[in-house]
Structures are given as C-alpha cells and as structure tokens.
Motif scaffolding. Structure first.
Motif, PDB file in Angstrom:
ATOM      1  N   UNK A   1      77.661  47.130  42.844  1.00  0.00           N
ATOM      2  CA  UNK A   1      76.511  47.707  42.126  1.00  0.00           C
ATOM      3  C   UNK A   1      75.179  47.072  42.500  1.00  0.00           C
ATOM      4  N   UNK A   2      75.128  46.378  43.622  1.00  0.00           N
ATOM      5  CA  UNK A   2      73.879  45.776  44.084  1.00  0.00           C
ATOM      6  C   UNK A   2      72.763  46.817  44.186  1.00  0.00           C
ATOM      7  N   UNK A   3      71.582  46.438  43.694  1.00  0.00           N
ATOM      8  CA  UNK A   3      70.381  47.260  43.783  1.00  0.00           C
ATOM      9  C   UNK A   3      70.454  48.538  42.951  1.00  0.00           C
ATOM     10  N   UNK A   4      71.374  48.559  41.976  1.00  0.00           N
ATOM     11  CA  UNK A   4      71.435  49.672  41.034  1.00  0.00           C
ATOM     12  C   UNK A   4      71.207  49.119  39.629  1.00  0.00           C
ATOM     13  N   UNK A   5      70.318  49.754  38.890  1.00  0.00           N
ATOM     14  CA  UNK A   5      69.934  49.202  37.598  1.00  0.00           C
ATOM     15  C   UNK A   5      71.028  49.406  36.552  1.00  0.00           C
ATOM     16  N   UNK A   6      70.793  48.826  35.380  1.00  0.00           N
ATOM     17  CA  UNK A   6      71.797  48.844  34.319  1.00  0.00           C
ATOM     18  C   UNK A   6      72.192  50.260  33.923  1.00  0.00           C
ATOM     19  N   UNK A   7      71.232  51.162  33.902  1.00  0.00           N
ATOM     20  CA  UNK A   7      71.527  52.542  33.512  1.00  0.00           C
ATOM     21  C   UNK A   7      72.485  53.207  34.497  1.00  0.00           C
ATOM     22  N   UNK A   8      72.265  53.002  35.781  1.00  0.00           N
ATOM     23  CA  UNK A   8      73.138  53.602  36.790  1.00  0.00           C
ATOM     24  C   UNK A   8      74.524  52.958  36.768  1.00  0.00           C
ATOM     25  N   UNK A   9      74.571  51.666  36.534  1.00  0.00           N
ATOM     26  CA  UNK A   9      75.872  50.986  36.437  1.00  0.00           C
ATOM     27  C   UNK A   9      76.646  51.536  35.248  1.00  0.00           C
ATOM     28  N   UNK A  10      75.965  51.746  34.134  1.00  0.00           N
ATOM     29  CA  UNK A  10      76.628  52.310  32.963  1.00  0.00           C
ATOM     30  C   UNK A  10      77.144  53.725  33.227  1.00  0.00           C
ATOM     31  N   UNK A  11      76.422  54.492  34.010  1.00  0.00           N
ATOM     32  CA  UNK A  11      76.897  55.830  34.383  1.00  0.00           C
ATOM     33  C   UNK A  11      78.233  55.741  35.109  1.00  0.00           C
ATOM     34  N   UNK A  12      78.339  54.790  36.039  1.00  0.00           N
ATOM     35  CA  UNK A  12      79.576  54.631  36.803  1.00  0.00           C
ATOM     36  C   UNK A  12      80.721  54.178  35.911  1.00  0.00           C
ATOM     37  N   UNK A  13      80.438  53.273  34.993  1.00  0.00           N
ATOM     38  CA  UNK A  13      81.474  52.786  34.082  1.00  0.00           C
ATOM     39  C   UNK A  13      81.975  53.925  33.196  1.00  0.00           C
ATOM     40  N   UNK A  14      81.063  54.720  32.673  1.00  0.00           N
ATOM     41  CA  UNK A  14      81.459  55.838  31.817  1.00  0.00           C
ATOM     42  C   UNK A  14      82.229  56.897  32.592  1.00  0.00           C
ATOM     43  N   UNK A  15      82.042  56.908  33.932  1.00  0.00           N
ATOM     44  CA  UNK A  15      82.767  57.862  34.781  1.00  0.00           C
ATOM     45  C   UNK A  15      84.147  57.350  35.175  1.00  0.00           C
ATOM     46  N   UNK A  16      84.458  56.118  34.798  1.00  0.00           N
ATOM     47  CA  UNK A  16      85.807  55.617  35.054  1.00  0.00           C
ATOM     48  C   UNK A  16      85.906  54.386  35.912  1.00  0.00           C
ATOM     49  N   UNK A  17      84.794  53.777  36.312  1.00  0.00           N
ATOM     50  CA  UNK A  17      84.837  52.546  37.103  1.00  0.00           C
ATOM     51  C   UNK A  17      85.277  51.390  36.208  1.00  0.00           C
ATOM     52  N   UNK A  18      86.346  50.661  36.584  1.00  0.00           N
ATOM     53  CA  UNK A  18      86.862  49.599  35.711  1.00  0.00           C
ATOM     54  C   UNK A  18      86.269  48.218  35.965  1.00  0.00           C
TER      55      UNK A  18
END
Length: 231
Positions: free
Chosen positions: A34-51
């Motif tokens: 998740x380098x260079x991706x802000x907290x909001x984008x990281x949360x999007x990935x987590x909610x999409x299923x990233x563990x």
C-alpha cells in the motif's frame, strides 16, 4: 477499474492459480503493498477483501496507522528496515518481511525483549545474487537459521525474495523454483525459533507464476491500486 474491482480480480487470479497448482486458495496469503496510497484508499482495499497490508516506509506506516488505515486487516512491514527504525516497527507490524542481516536480527530481538513480545520475521534471500539488492545468499540460509536459537524474542516464519526484473513473468520461474527448493530443504531441518510457514515471493507482474512455483504469500500493489506516480 475501481480498487474493489481490481481487488476482486486479483483474489480470483490467486484462487485460479492455487487450484491449478493443486493448492487450497485459502492457503495463499495476499499482502497488498500500500505504499503511496492514503488511508482512504487502503480502507477501500480492506473492505474489498484484502486481509493484510504491507508498508515499505516506516514514517508512512506510522502516519497511516494513526489515521486508522489498517483497521480490519493485519499489518506487515515489507520494505528495507534500517536498524535505527527497528523500535518503531517491532510490535506494530505483525510480520517483518525483509530481514537481511544478523545485526538487524539482533536489533529486532533486543527491541522485542524490551516490549516483552516475540517478533515474527522472514529472512530475505538475494536469490539472483544481485549487487544492488540486500539479503542473504541462498548458501547462507542454513547457517543463519542455526543461529536463530540465540535470539529468544525473534521467530523466523519463513523466507522471502524478489527475483531480478524480467520482461515476462515466466522468466522468473527458475528463481521461484530455486526459492521453493531452498524453502523445502530448510523446512526439513529443526531449529529453535524457526517455523517455515511462509514463502513470500511474487508481485503484481508475476504473482500467479510465483504461486505455481510454490509461493503461499504474494505482495501485490499496482495490480490493485494502479501504477504509482513518483514525483
């Protein structure tokens, strides 16, 4: 594609690669770089299923952690770790991937002892013997593992590697296959504080090839977030 759509596509590719290799898809761990991706984008990935989230830079990891970026996922540190940054990473990252020297292991151990924890790590292997990359040579791994017993607050959980840059993913197969053999050979030996659970290799351009060759942990960034734009 959106982050959710890209995540779904990567998870499906992992499932297909695992099944083709005769493995249970549940046994393959996806770490989103998740380098260079802000907290909001990281949360999007987590909610999409990233563990699992993996960060390369200590300061960025600390800042995003304070913003709740990793809520709902585990956190790994996957970048090069300097000894003067060990204090900030030990205990925050569940797994440190890129441990590349005995002095670094010693520093991690001392900090973990201070915090009364056992820190899980992976040993980085310079599988291509590249001068530009850090890591242990394949030949050093048995000796390093035999010395881990002196570090009571460190636990080796496996190996990781980044092969040389190749034009097409299948050109990395010899490196992946050599890593798999190194992993298997050292899994057969019994050392204190060593549990060969994870073989971490494969990134956005070659993670399916890595799974075919035996990886059970892959680090995927641009295939989920899109290409990084460096200033």
């Amino acid at each position: 594609m959106s982050i959710a759509e890209s995540t779904a596509a990567v998870l499906k590719n992992i499932e297909n690669a695992a099944i083709a290799a005769g493995k249970d898809p549940k046994d393959i761990y996806l770490v989103v770089a998740s380098k260079m991706n802000d907290a909001e984008r990281v949360q999007e990935a987590i909610k999409a299923g990233v563990p699992i989230c993996g960060e390369n830079r200590v300061q960025e990891m600390l800042e995003k952690n304070s913003q709740g970026a990793y809520n709902g996922a585990k956190l790994h540190f996957i970048g090069h770790l300097q000894k003067n940054k060990v204090r900030q990473v030990v205990g925050l990252a569940e797994l440190i991937h890129s441990v590349d020297s005995l002095p670094l292991i010693s520093a991690i151990n001392k900090e973990a002892e201070k915090k009364f924890i056992v820190q899980d790590i992976l040993l980085e292997v310079n599988i291509g013997n590249e001068e530009s990359k850090s890591g242990f040579s394949p030949e050093e791994i048995p000796g390093i593992l035999s010395e881990i017993c002196q570090f009571s607050a460190v636990r080796v959980r496996g190996l990781m590697a980044i092969p040389p840059v190749c034009r097409i993913s299948r050109e990395n197969r010899p490196y992946f296959e050599r890593m798999k053999q190194l992993f298997v050979d050292n899994s057969e030996k019994k050392y204190d504080n060593v549990y060969m659970d994870f073989l971490s290799m494969g990134m956005s351009g070659d993670y399916q090839e890595a799974i075919a060759c035996g990886a059970n942990m892959v680090r995927v960034g641009s295939a989920i977030f899109g290409a990084r734009i460096y200033k």
